[in-house]
Design an enzyme around this catalytic site. Structure first.
Site, short mmCIF file in Angstrom:
data_model
loop_
_atom_site.label_atom_id
_atom_site.label_comp_id
_atom_site.label_asym_id
_atom_site.label_seq_id
_atom_site.Cartn_x
_atom_site.Cartn_y
_atom_site.Cartn_z
N ASP A 48 -45.13 32.69 -21.84
CA ASP A 48 -45.94 31.61 -21.22
C ASP A 48 -45.32 30.23 -21.45
O ASP A 48 -45.92 29.21 -21.09
CB ASP A 48 -47.36 31.65 -21.77
CG ASP A 48 -47.41 31.47 -23.28
OD1 ASP A 48 -46.35 31.19 -23.90
OD2 ASP A 48 -48.52 31.60 -23.86
N ARG A 106 -33.32 4.73 -24.54
CA ARG A 106 -33.03 3.81 -23.42
C ARG A 106 -34.28 3.15 -22.87
O ARG A 106 -34.20 2.07 -22.28
CB ARG A 106 -32.26 4.56 -22.32
CG ARG A 106 -30.85 4.89 -22.74
CD ARG A 106 -30.06 5.52 -21.63
NE ARG A 106 -30.48 6.87 -21.32
CZ ARG A 106 -30.05 7.57 -20.28
NH1 ARG A 106 -29.19 7.04 -19.44
NH2 ARG A 106 -30.46 8.79 -20.07
N GLN A 107 -35.44 3.79 -23.03
CA GLN A 107 -36.70 3.15 -22.56
C GLN A 107 -37.21 2.33 -23.73
O GLN A 107 -38.11 2.73 -24.46
CB GLN A 107 -37.69 4.25 -22.14
CG GLN A 107 -39.00 3.71 -21.55
CD GLN A 107 -38.86 3.12 -20.16
OE1 GLN A 107 -37.95 3.46 -19.43
NE2 GLN A 107 -39.77 2.23 -19.79
N LYS A 203 -23.07 -4.81 -14.96
CA LYS A 203 -23.77 -3.77 -14.21
C LYS A 203 -25.16 -4.24 -13.82
O LYS A 203 -25.84 -4.90 -14.60
CB LYS A 203 -23.90 -2.51 -15.07
CG LYS A 203 -24.76 -1.40 -14.46
CD LYS A 203 -24.63 -0.09 -15.24
CE LYS A 203 -25.62 0.04 -16.35
NZ LYS A 203 -25.51 1.31 -17.08
N ASP A 233 -18.26 4.62 -22.57
CA ASP A 233 -19.70 4.38 -22.55
C ASP A 233 -20.35 5.29 -23.58
O ASP A 233 -19.77 6.29 -23.99
CB ASP A 233 -20.27 4.66 -21.15
CG ASP A 233 -21.52 3.82 -20.88
OD1 ASP A 233 -22.00 3.12 -21.80
OD2 ASP A 233 -22.03 3.87 -19.74
C1 R5P Z 1 -27.06 2.40 -20.39
O1 R5P Z 1 -26.90 1.22 -20.36
C2 R5P Z 1 -26.06 3.31 -21.04
O2 R5P Z 1 -25.23 2.62 -21.92
C3 R5P Z 1 -25.24 4.08 -20.03
O3 R5P Z 1 -24.42 3.18 -19.30
C4 R5P Z 1 -26.11 4.81 -19.06
O4 R5P Z 1 -27.12 5.47 -19.74
C5 R5P Z 1 -25.31 5.79 -18.25
O5 R5P Z 1 -26.18 6.47 -17.41
P1 R5P Z 1 -25.67 7.07 -16.05
O6 R5P Z 1 -24.55 8.01 -16.35
O7 R5P Z 1 -26.89 7.77 -15.50
O8 R5P Z 1 -25.25 5.94 -15.16
#
Ligand code: R5P
Length: 324
Positions: A48, A106-107, A203, A233
């Site tokens: 379940d 991230r949030q 960005k 990143d």
């Molecule tokens: C956000 O600012 C992080 O540092 C990454 O740049 C981001 O999470 C990358 O996410 P995605 O691959 O979905 O663009």
């Protein structure tokens, strides 16, 4: 095979590391660093969808460490909670969590009215669930450190040195490029350790899978031309950030960029998006197990974990006194 006694005369029982399925290498690295044993754990789903957890090695009188990444966190949190509660019920001294990827960072703000600030709320929950945590490069953007949101000892390992060693070894004449302001911290450290220049792009995020990237200073292309761009990143999720950065570079006729990420979340479509953007190669650290893994951060994480492990011991031995 000769096994060591759990308790040697005059010493506390050795710590016990439980590995989540697929995290055996992490558990082994922790066992070496913490002089611990690897315990057996069963985690599975009932038909379940509910979670079943069983600690097959008894945790009584032992310090317990759970080795479990927090990618796809909603699938794992119930199991982590059940394992931590069960370990304590069965007499564990304390319970730490080593999660190479720390979710929900991230949030970190209420961007729209009514949104959950998941970073802080999740941290409150996890701080009540385990006694300490260790992780690799959490996404610290609006929070300066984990201590802002976590109320337990929280150790952070940086992947920068391991990534820099990879760049210096594998890439000839590199220039490190961060795709956005947040990535400046990683780009700067990796470039410094690899002995090369770095450039940071700008960005704008329009949606989960919709980002645009530009060069803050067009003169920055001079630093990139004739070199091998290495886009770095912390997270590769949809891949759109690095794909947009790669398109910008290819539009300026640079060499095909190499992408180096810490956490390989790789949602469906990420690899295809990066390939379509013309990247030469994508490599990641093994904080999340993925075919792109080429950089080992487990020894750095195990060393960082020792810091939080010791802090939690000290905090137990010397609890805060009554307030005056
Ligand atoms: C956000 O600012 C992080 O540092 C990454 O740049 C981001 O999470 C990358 O996410 P995605 O691959 O979905 O663009």
């Amino acid at each position: 095979m000769k096994t060591r006694a759990v308790t040697e005369p005059g010493r506390s029982p050795r710590p016990l590391v439980y590995a989540w399925p697929g995290r055996e290498a992490l558990a082994q690295a922790l066992a070496v660093e913490l002089d611990a044993d690897v315990g057996a754990l069963a985690v599975r789903r009932f038909p379940d969808g509910e979670t079943y957890v069983r600690l097959l090695t008894a945790p009584a009188q032992r310090r317990v460490v759970l080795a479990c990444g927090l990618e796809q966190p909603d699938d794992k949190c119930t199991g982590i909670y059940f394992a931590a509660v069960t370990a304590r019920e069965l007499g564990a001294v304390d319970v730490g969590l080593v999660a190479p990827y720390l979710a929900y960072m991230r949030q970190d703000a209420r961007f729209l009215p009514g949104e959950a600030i998941a970073s802080a709320t999740f941290a409150r929950w996890l701080s009540g669930c385990v006694d300490w945590i260790a992780t690799v490069d959490p996404h610290l953007h609006r929070h300066a450190s984990l201590d802002e949101v976590y109320s337990i000892p929280a150790a952070v390992a940086s992947a920068a040195n391991a990534m820099a060693r990879w760049v210096a070894r594998e890439i000839s004449d590199p220039v490190v490029i961060g795709p956005d302001a947040e990535s400046e911290q990683w780009a700067r450290r990796i470039a410094a350790a690899a002995g090369c220049a770095h450039v940071v792009l700008r960005k704008t995020r329009h949606g989960d899978r919709d980002v645009s990237i530009e060069l803050s200073d067009p003169a920055g292309f001079d630093a990139i031309a004739q070199r091998t761009p290495v886009l770095v990143d912390d997270i590769i999720s949809t891949g759109q950030t690095l794909a947009a950065a790669a398109r910008l570079l290819r539009g300026a006729r640079t060499a095909a960029p190499v992408c180096a990420g810490v956490h390989a979340l790789f949602d469906d479509g990420a690899a295809a998006a990066l390939a379509a953007a013309g990247v030469a190669r994508v490599v990641t650290c093994n904080s999340i197990v993925h075919p792109s893994n080429a950089i080992d951060v487990l020894p750095d994480l195990a060393r960082a974990a020792r810091g939080a492990f010791e802090l939690a011991r000290t905090a137990r031995a010397d609890p805060p006194g009554p307030r005056t």
